[in-house]
Enzyme design. Structure first.
Site, short mmCIF file in Angstrom:
data_model
loop_
_atom_site.label_atom_id
_atom_site.label_comp_id
_atom_site.label_asym_id
_atom_site.label_seq_id
_atom_site.Cartn_x
_atom_site.Cartn_y
_atom_site.Cartn_z
N CYS A 22 2.12 -37.06 -4.87
CA CYS A 22 2.66 -35.77 -4.70
C CYS A 22 4.09 -35.85 -5.14
CB CYS A 22 2.74 -35.78 -2.95
SG CYS A 22 3.75 -34.59 -2.32
N ASP A 77 25.90 11.46 8.25
CA ASP A 77 26.31 10.54 9.21
C ASP A 77 26.71 10.62 10.45
OD1 ASP A 77 23.56 10.37 7.80
OD2 ASP A 77 24.08 7.90 7.52
N ASP A 101 -1.92 4.75 -0.63
CA ASP A 101 -3.11 3.89 -0.07
C ASP A 101 -1.82 3.25 1.55
OD1 ASP A 101 -4.49 1.55 0.27
OD2 ASP A 101 -3.51 0.69 -0.87
N CYS A 110 6.87 -36.22 -1.85
CA CYS A 110 6.66 -37.74 -1.21
C CYS A 110 6.51 -39.12 -2.48
CB CYS A 110 6.92 -37.56 -0.25
SG CYS A 110 4.75 -38.13 0.60
N LYS A 114 -10.44 6.03 -8.65
CA LYS A 114 -9.11 5.43 -7.75
C LYS A 114 -8.92 4.68 -9.57
CE LYS A 114 -10.08 2.96 -3.99
NZ LYS A 114 -10.61 3.23 -2.27
N SER A 168 -14.43 10.01 5.11
CA SER A 168 -13.54 9.01 4.00
C SER A 168 -14.50 9.52 2.89
CB SER A 168 -13.75 8.23 3.93
OG SER A 168 -15.46 7.87 3.85
N LEU A 169 -13.61 9.37 1.64
CA LEU A 169 -14.77 9.97 0.63
C LEU A 169 -14.86 9.07 -0.07
CD1 LEU A 169 -10.37 12.11 -0.53
CD2 LEU A 169 -12.88 13.10 0.79
N TYR A 178 -1.99 16.24 4.74
CA TYR A 178 -3.21 16.94 3.83
C TYR A 178 -3.99 17.22 3.96
CZ TYR A 178 -5.27 12.28 4.23
OH TYR A 178 -6.00 10.61 4.73
N GLU A 206 -1.84 10.35 5.74
CA GLU A 206 -1.45 8.57 5.86
C GLU A 206 -0.71 8.55 6.00
OE1 GLU A 206 -4.58 8.46 4.49
OE2 GLU A 206 -4.81 6.39 4.01
N CYS A 236 -1.38 -34.02 0.12
CA CYS A 236 -0.38 -35.37 0.43
C CYS A 236 -0.36 -35.63 1.68
CB CYS A 236 1.29 -34.41 0.30
SG CYS A 236 1.94 -35.96 0.00
N LYS A 288 -10.19 18.00 -4.40
CA LYS A 288 -10.76 18.76 -3.59
C LYS A 288 -10.86 20.03 -4.08
CE LYS A 288 -7.71 16.25 -0.29
NZ LYS A 288 -6.62 15.89 0.50
N CYS A 298 6.05 -36.67 5.13
CA CYS A 298 6.58 -35.76 3.37
C CYS A 298 8.09 -34.60 3.25
CB CYS A 298 5.26 -35.50 2.80
SG CYS A 298 5.80 -34.19 1.42
N ASP A 335 25.11 12.37 14.56
CA ASP A 335 25.59 11.41 15.78
C ASP A 335 26.30 11.84 16.70
OD1 ASP A 335 23.47 8.94 14.28
OD2 ASP A 335 25.74 8.28 14.06
N ARG A 360 -7.96 6.97 13.19
CA ARG A 360 -9.90 7.88 12.03
C ARG A 360 -10.65 6.64 12.96
NH1 ARG A 360 -13.41 5.69 8.36
NH2 ARG A 360 -14.24 7.38 7.63
N LYS A 413 -3.32 9.62 -4.12
CA LYS A 413 -3.68 9.19 -2.93
C LYS A 413 -3.19 8.16 -2.15
CE LYS A 413 -8.80 7.27 -1.44
NZ LYS A 413 -7.95 5.62 -1.42
N GLU A 467 -4.14 15.70 -5.98
CA GLU A 467 -3.25 14.59 -4.94
C GLU A 467 -3.33 13.55 -5.11
OE1 GLU A 467 -4.72 15.64 -0.72
OE2 GLU A 467 -4.02 18.29 -0.63
S1 IVH Z 1 -8.20 13.68 1.99
C1 IVH Z 1 -12.55 15.32 3.68
N1 IVH Z 1 -6.91 13.83 0.96
O1 IVH Z 1 -8.55 8.21 1.15
C2 IVH Z 1 -11.10 15.06 3.57
N2 IVH Z 1 -7.61 11.43 1.69
O2 IVH Z 1 -12.12 7.91 1.85
C3 IVH Z 1 -10.97 13.20 3.84
N3 IVH Z 1 -6.36 9.77 1.80
O3 IVH Z 1 -9.85 8.36 4.78
C4 IVH Z 1 -9.71 12.72 3.22
N4 IVH Z 1 -4.52 10.89 0.51
O4 IVH Z 1 -7.54 7.84 4.18
C5 IVH Z 1 -7.34 13.17 1.67
N5 IVH Z 1 -4.58 13.43 -0.29
C6 IVH Z 1 -5.09 12.65 0.55
C7 IVH Z 1 -5.76 11.18 0.48
C8 IVH Z 1 -6.36 10.77 1.33
C9 IVH Z 1 -5.14 9.33 1.01
C10 IVH Z 1 -7.15 8.77 2.12
C11 IVH Z 1 -7.44 9.01 3.36
C12 IVH Z 1 -9.42 8.28 3.29
C13 IVH Z 1 -9.24 8.06 2.05
C14 IVH Z 1 -10.32 9.18 1.58
#
Ligand code: IVH
Length: 676
Positions: free
Chosen positions: A408, A32, A117, A411, A314, A81-82, A226, A174, A426, A290, A431, A36, A136, A115, A113
């Protein structure tokens, strides 16, 4: 190129390299200290030679100037979205659909992959430079969050490699906050008296939508990419190769991506991750599958909502059994009683869980929970996990029942639970528990912004008898503060300074800080604007309060109740004596032509009502929602309703929009109306 330019370029190249090693590869090569040194050398030269400064310099990641709002960004390729699936049979079905959509002889590979959050973002690089970051949004149009995205440590401002100046490369992924960092962030917020984030995802979304990038720069954001969209000569043939390319560009990808050529192995992989998911240092909620080949992806295409070549499996929310050690009942700022189970610590979704909220009396009854019970706790997005089930067959007779208290626990006042409500309270505003919470709220950043006045300091001050209510804060002295635990001279001085500064807070902040039930900061502003002084609010009747637009009977009732308490008057007198602002700052209204006049708006008008309301307020007038004897004018558009009738009955002046406009430019006394 001059020597100095050469040095700047070389420094930038080296810093970018080491940034990548540190933030992306997690394999730092230098200390570091040495890093720096490079960084400060570059900063120094840039300060001396501002002409050499460039927006893609690694020194420019600390966050630029605040912005007014977010511009909209259209996504060239929609951000889809998926489709979700929740069981493994669904995935077999997905595989069947994929095979049906492709020629029989084709070999199919799937990439799997983790997923993450988090919050999905798009990063656009032109000629290798980061030119745009976007959310998005609704998939077609998102927000331009470039200023914030630039501050993320693992987002390089320049891609690794050589690019023609107009080559556009878009990557998507993400953004997230790692678990450990999230906990630290919330600990810090707690110490500062700020509201806690419910989960890393909310904290991430909030951080990306801040208008001040310098604050975003303080948040421990990270990103995994991704998805790649680039000119044909750059695009590889498969998803896995794209992931490799993204990494070569110096961007981060999730390291547990794997490739499969049969469903059985893929399903095994998913089962393994379902048990291992909590070991990952970031929140994850499934596995994304995928089709690996882009040619096959194209052949499969999309439905109107989702690609047919990918699916998200999920994970079910994580849950585990643990024991209830005790059940306590906490009393909040507004007197609300919340039963909380203290649990045998258990590792759940990456964090140690020791407590769980039982919400209220009904929930305790529904669960039938006893002290000593084995329960299933679940974490699904919230900070405090839920008890989902009591395992009654695990009982051995040693469990003790839990009775919801009638008094309570702090008190001793008899608690109340209004008919039809789930909340038990209460009713004693003095209190101890409520006083403590109110003090913390009063001092919080959104309220009076008094430094360091979090739980630790407030508890010490109350326990040692230095303060009894919020007004006592203003009679504290530096010596008293300096004598407290974890306080020194310097901290004491800072607290004194911020107390001093807080005397200047405008009325709406003070009003919010008082912690009246149902009076949030917006309501506080409405009240301060409408009544102009704390005394006027305190003296207002239920009807007058309800006349302020957006204030309903519940809020009005709570305000009346607050000011009716004898101790309230005492506290306000002390605050007044301490020199706090009891009157609203005079707005332009002082000279406004509508000064002090009360308006009601009805019927269809040429402009949105809110807009008209704002212009009336800007001219010093006030807009309320219902017509009363106090109303000065009813601004009446087409097809008015009952308000018009009431105004006529009460003899209130009814004016048109044009007449209102005339009022605004002339003194009211000089203008004549024809009232119909
Ligand atoms: S692919 C067409 N890959 O999950 C491809 N999504 O509904 C669209 N997410 O909105 C997304 N990890 O926010 C993809 N390895 C990953 C992901 C991923 C998280 C999220 C993303 C997307 C939602 C799927």
């Amino acid at each position: 190129m001059s020597d100095i330019e050469n040095e700047v370029q070389e420094l930038r190249r080296r810093i970018e390299y080491h940034n990548r090693k540190y933030y992306v590869d997690a394999e730092p090569e230098i200390s570091d200290f040495d890093y720096d040194k490079l960084f400060s050398r570059l900063k120094k030269i840039e300060a001396q030679h501002p002409e050499l400064l460039s927006p893609d310099s690694p020194t420019q990641k600390v966050g630029g100037e605040p912005i007014e709002g977010f511009e909209q960004v259209e996504h060239d390729v929609p951000m889809l979205s998926l489709d979700n699936s929740y069981n493994l049979d669904d995935l077999r079905e997905f595989d069947k659909r994929v095979r049906k959509g492709l020629a029989k002889s084709e070999n199919i590979e799937y990439a799997a992959e983790i997923k993450i959050d988090g919050v999905s973002v798009s990063l656009l690089y032109r000629g290798g430079l980061l030119v745009r970051g976007a959310t998005r949004g609704n998939g077609a149009v998102g927000d331009n969050i470039t200023a914030n995205v630039r501050t993320i440590a693992s987002v390089p401002l320049r891609l690794n490699g050589n690019f023609a100046p107009d080559v556009e490369i878009e990557v998507r992924g993400e953004v997230f906050i790692p678990r450990r960092e999230f906990e630290k962030l919330n600990e810090m917020r707690e110490a500062e008296g700020l509201q806690l984030f419910a989960n890393p995802r909310n904290a991430t979304a909030g951080s990306l939508k801040l208008l001040d990038p310098k604050t975003t720069a303080q948040r421990p954001l990270d990103v995994f990419l991704y998805w790649l969209h680039a000119p044909a000569h750059i695009m590889p043939d498969t998803h896995i190769e794209a992931i490799t390319l993204i990494r070569e560009y110096g961007l981060k990808t999730e390291p547990n991506t794997a490739l499969f050529n049969n469903m059985d192995d893929l399903l095994e992989h998913i089962k393994t991750w379902e048990t291992k998911r909590s070991e990952l240092p970031y929140e994850n909620d499934g596995i994304v599958i995928k089709v690996n080949s882009y040619a096959q992806q194209r052949a499969l295409g999309m439905t109107s909502h989702h690609p047919r070549f990918a699916v998200a499996f999920k994970f079910p929310p994580e849950q585990k059994p643990t024991k209830v050690l005790s059940i306590e009942v906490q009393v909040g700022r507004t007197g609300k009683l919340t039963p909380v189970a203290n649990l045998e610590p258990v590792l759940l979704a990456g964090t140690t869980v020791k407590r769980s909220t039982l919400h209220n009396e009904d929930e305790v009854k529904r669960l039938g929970i006893m002290v000593g019970d084995t329960v299933i706790v679940r974490k699904a997005g919230e900070i405090i996990p839920q008890v989902v089930e009591v395992l009654k067959d695990k009982r051995n007779g040693s469990e003790t029942p839990f009775e919801f208290p009638e008094n309570c626990p702090v008190c001793g006042t008899r608690v109340v639970r209004p008919e039809g409500e789930a909340v038990t309270r209460c009713p004693n505003p003095w209190c101890d528990a409520q006083v403590r919470e109110r003090l913390i709220h009063f001092a919080s950043r959104q309220a009076m912004d008094i430094l360091k006045m979090g739980p630790s300091l407030v508890n010490q001050l109350i326990d040692r008898g230095h303060i009894k209510d919020v007004a006592d804060l203003y009679s504290l002295d530096k010596e008293t503060l300096a004598g407290l635990e974890r306080m020194g001279d310097k901290s004491a001085r800072n607290v004194m300074l911020s107390l001093e500064k807080s005397r200047e807070m405008p009325l709406d902040r003070l009003l919010f800080a008082l912690g009246i039930r149902h009076v949030g900061s917006r309501t506080a502003t409405l009240l301060a604007d409408a009544f102009g002084s704390l005394d006027a609010i305190a003296a207002a009747t239920q009807e007058q309060l309800s006349n302020v637009s957006d204030i309903g009977p519940k809020v009005a009732g709570s305000i009346i109740e607050f000011f009716a308490q004898p101790r309230t008057a005492e506290v306000i007198a002390k605050l007044r004596a301490a020199g706090l602002k009891m009157d609203a700052e005079k707005k332009t209204s002082d000279t406004g032509t509508l000064n002090g006049k009360i308006f009601v708006i009805t019927g269809a008008l040429s402009r949105p009502r809110d807009e008209i309301k704002r212009s009336i307020e800007a001219a010093g007038g006030r807009v309320t929602s219902s017509v009363s004897k106090k109303t000065d004018y009813l601004v009446c558009g087409r097809d008015p309703g009952s308000k018009r009738d009431k105004a006529d009955r009460l003899g209130v002046s009814v004016i048109s929009e044009e007449e209102l406009a005339a009022l605004m430019i002339q003194e009211p006394s000089q203008i004549e109306f024809s009232f119909d």
